[in-house]
Write an enzyme that holds these catalytic residues in place. Structure first.
Site, PDB file in Angstrom:
ATOM      1  N   LYS A  22      41.777 -13.057  16.283  1.00 35.80           N
ATOM      2  CA  LYS A  22      40.568 -13.645  15.724  1.00 35.80           C
ATOM      3  C   LYS A  22      40.854 -14.264  14.353  1.00 35.80           C
ATOM      4  O   LYS A  22      40.323 -15.319  14.016  1.00 35.80           O
ATOM      5  CB  LYS A  22      39.490 -12.563  15.596  1.00 35.80           C
ATOM      6  N   GLU A  80      44.427 -11.650  28.708  1.00 37.58           N
ATOM      7  CA  GLU A  80      43.566 -11.987  27.577  1.00 37.58           C
ATOM      8  C   GLU A  80      43.015 -13.401  27.740  1.00 37.58           C
ATOM      9  O   GLU A  80      43.770 -14.336  27.974  1.00 37.58           O
ATOM     10  CB  GLU A  80      44.367 -11.918  26.271  1.00 37.58           C
ATOM     11  N   ILE A  83      38.006 -17.997  25.298  1.00 39.15           N
ATOM     12  CA  ILE A  83      36.972 -18.896  25.798  1.00 39.15           C
ATOM     13  C   ILE A  83      36.808 -20.036  24.805  1.00 39.15           C
ATOM     14  O   ILE A  83      36.723 -19.811  23.592  1.00 39.15           O
ATOM     15  CB  ILE A  83      35.634 -18.143  25.997  1.00 39.15           C
ATOM     16  N   TYR A  92      32.215  -7.251  23.105  1.00 41.17           N
ATOM     17  CA  TYR A  92      32.878  -6.055  23.652  1.00 41.17           C
ATOM     18  C   TYR A  92      31.900  -5.304  24.547  1.00 41.17           C
ATOM     19  O   TYR A  92      30.717  -5.201  24.226  1.00 41.17           O
ATOM     20  CB  TYR A  92      33.323  -5.122  22.514  1.00 41.17           C
TER      21      TYR A  92
HETATM   22  P1  ADP Z   1      41.071  -7.611  20.249  1.00 42.70           P
HETATM   23  O1  ADP Z   1      42.435  -7.254  19.788  1.00 42.70           O
HETATM   24  O2  ADP Z   1      40.088  -6.445  20.212  1.00 42.70           O
HETATM   25  O3  ADP Z   1      41.088  -8.257  21.604  1.00 42.70           O
HETATM   26  P2  ADP Z   1      40.623 -10.260  19.121  1.00 42.70           P
HETATM   27  O4  ADP Z   1      40.963 -10.643  17.712  1.00 42.70           O
HETATM   28  O5  ADP Z   1      41.520 -10.788  20.203  1.00 42.70           O
HETATM   29  O6  ADP Z   1      40.494  -8.679  19.194  1.00 42.70           O
HETATM   30  O7  ADP Z   1      39.119 -10.716  19.376  1.00 42.70           O
HETATM   31  C1  ADP Z   1      38.595 -10.585  20.683  1.00 42.70           C
HETATM   32  C2  ADP Z   1      37.086 -10.389  20.715  1.00 42.70           C
HETATM   33  O8  ADP Z   1      36.428 -11.454  20.028  1.00 42.70           O
HETATM   34  C3  ADP Z   1      36.556 -10.433  22.128  1.00 42.70           C
HETATM   35  O9  ADP Z   1      36.617  -9.154  22.763  1.00 42.70           O
HETATM   36  C4  ADP Z   1      35.112 -10.911  21.933  1.00 42.70           C
HETATM   37  O10 ADP Z   1      34.248  -9.796  21.763  1.00 42.70           O
HETATM   38  C5  ADP Z   1      35.185 -11.721  20.650  1.00 42.70           C
HETATM   39  N1  ADP Z   1      35.122 -13.187  20.831  1.00 42.70           N
HETATM   40  C6  ADP Z   1      34.323 -14.007  20.087  1.00 42.70           C
HETATM   41  N2  ADP Z   1      34.481 -15.282  20.453  1.00 42.70           N
HETATM   42  C7  ADP Z   1      35.404 -15.299  21.471  1.00 42.70           C
HETATM   43  C8  ADP Z   1      35.969 -16.353  22.256  1.00 42.70           C
HETATM   44  N3  ADP Z   1      35.634 -17.651  22.065  1.00 42.70           N
HETATM   45  N4  ADP Z   1      36.884 -16.014  23.212  1.00 42.70           N
HETATM   46  C9  ADP Z   1      37.219 -14.718  23.378  1.00 42.70           C
HETATM   47  N5  ADP Z   1      36.721 -13.680  22.674  1.00 42.70           N
HETATM   48  C10 ADP Z   1      35.807 -13.955  21.701  1.00 42.70           C
HETATM   49 MG    MG Z   2      42.398  -9.881  22.118  1.00 44.57          MG
END
Ligand code: ADP
Ligand code: MG
Length: 156
Positions: A22, A80, A83, A92
């Site tokens: 993120k 993973e 989107i 989540y």
């Molecule tokens: P993690 O290590 O928990 O997967 P990330 O940094 O990969 O953390 O962030 C993933 C989370 O971000 C997703 O589970 C979802 O809740 C949120 N999210 C917000 N926008 C998006 C997006 N465009 N695509 C995927 N996940 C997103």
């Molecule tokens: Mg992730």
């Protein structure tokens, strides 16, 4: 890599490895171990494109990585989904539905964060182009994404 495609899959979004996707501007929604275990064992690791929807929400373009899961010393896979849409909030615990449509490239190691990010940006552009083709666009309207009222998901 294309043998199993299109591949339809639905499952809960769980916490990932906190690799800071993120922070890079490319969050990836992770599927649980059980969902990953249900994938064909011989599906190739690498980057794919397809369609995704959260709960009963709109269907968006996505890029997806099937890679080796560092939590399990790289003997299990992780799946993973990034989107290609800006969400107001994290999701989540919600149900993510995806159809994997095509394959972009194998997994790679990058020399720098900049190189990694620009490769992912290229993957996203490739996904957008591919998914605009009529044969791929039609999967966006697939019944798989049109769930019976009240069946799954919430808030979307
Ligand atoms: P993690 O290590 O928990 O997967 P990330 O940094 O990969 O953390 O962030 C993933 C989370 O971000 C997703 O589970 C979802 O809740 C949120 N999210 C917000 N926008 C998006 C997006 N465009 N695509 C995927 N996940 C997103
Ligand atoms: Mg992730």
């Amino acid at each position: 890599a294309m043998r199993h495609l299109p591949y339809f899959c639905r499952g809960e979004v769980v916490k990932g490895f906190g690799r800071g996707s993120k922070e890079l501007g490319i969050p990836t929604a992770n599927f649980s171990e059980q969902v990953v275990e249900s994938f064909p064992p011989d599906i190739s690791t690498g980057i794919y494109y397809g369609w995704a929807c959260v709960g009963n929400g709109d269907v968006h373009k996505m890029v997806l990585s099937i890679g080796w899961n560092p939590f399990y010393r790289n003997i299990k896979k992780s799946v993973e989904t990034h989107i290609i849409h800006t969400f107001k909030e994290d999701f989540y615990g919600e149900i993510l539905s995806i159809v994997i449509v095509g394959y972009i490239r194998p997994e790679k190691n990058f020399d720098s964060l900049e190189a990694l990010i620009s490769a992912i940006q290229e993957d996203i552009e490739e996904a957008k182009r591919q998914l605009d083709l009529p044969e791929h666009l039609k999967l966006k309207e697939d019944n798989f994404f049109h769930l019976p009222e009240g069946k799954i998901g919430n808030n979307h």
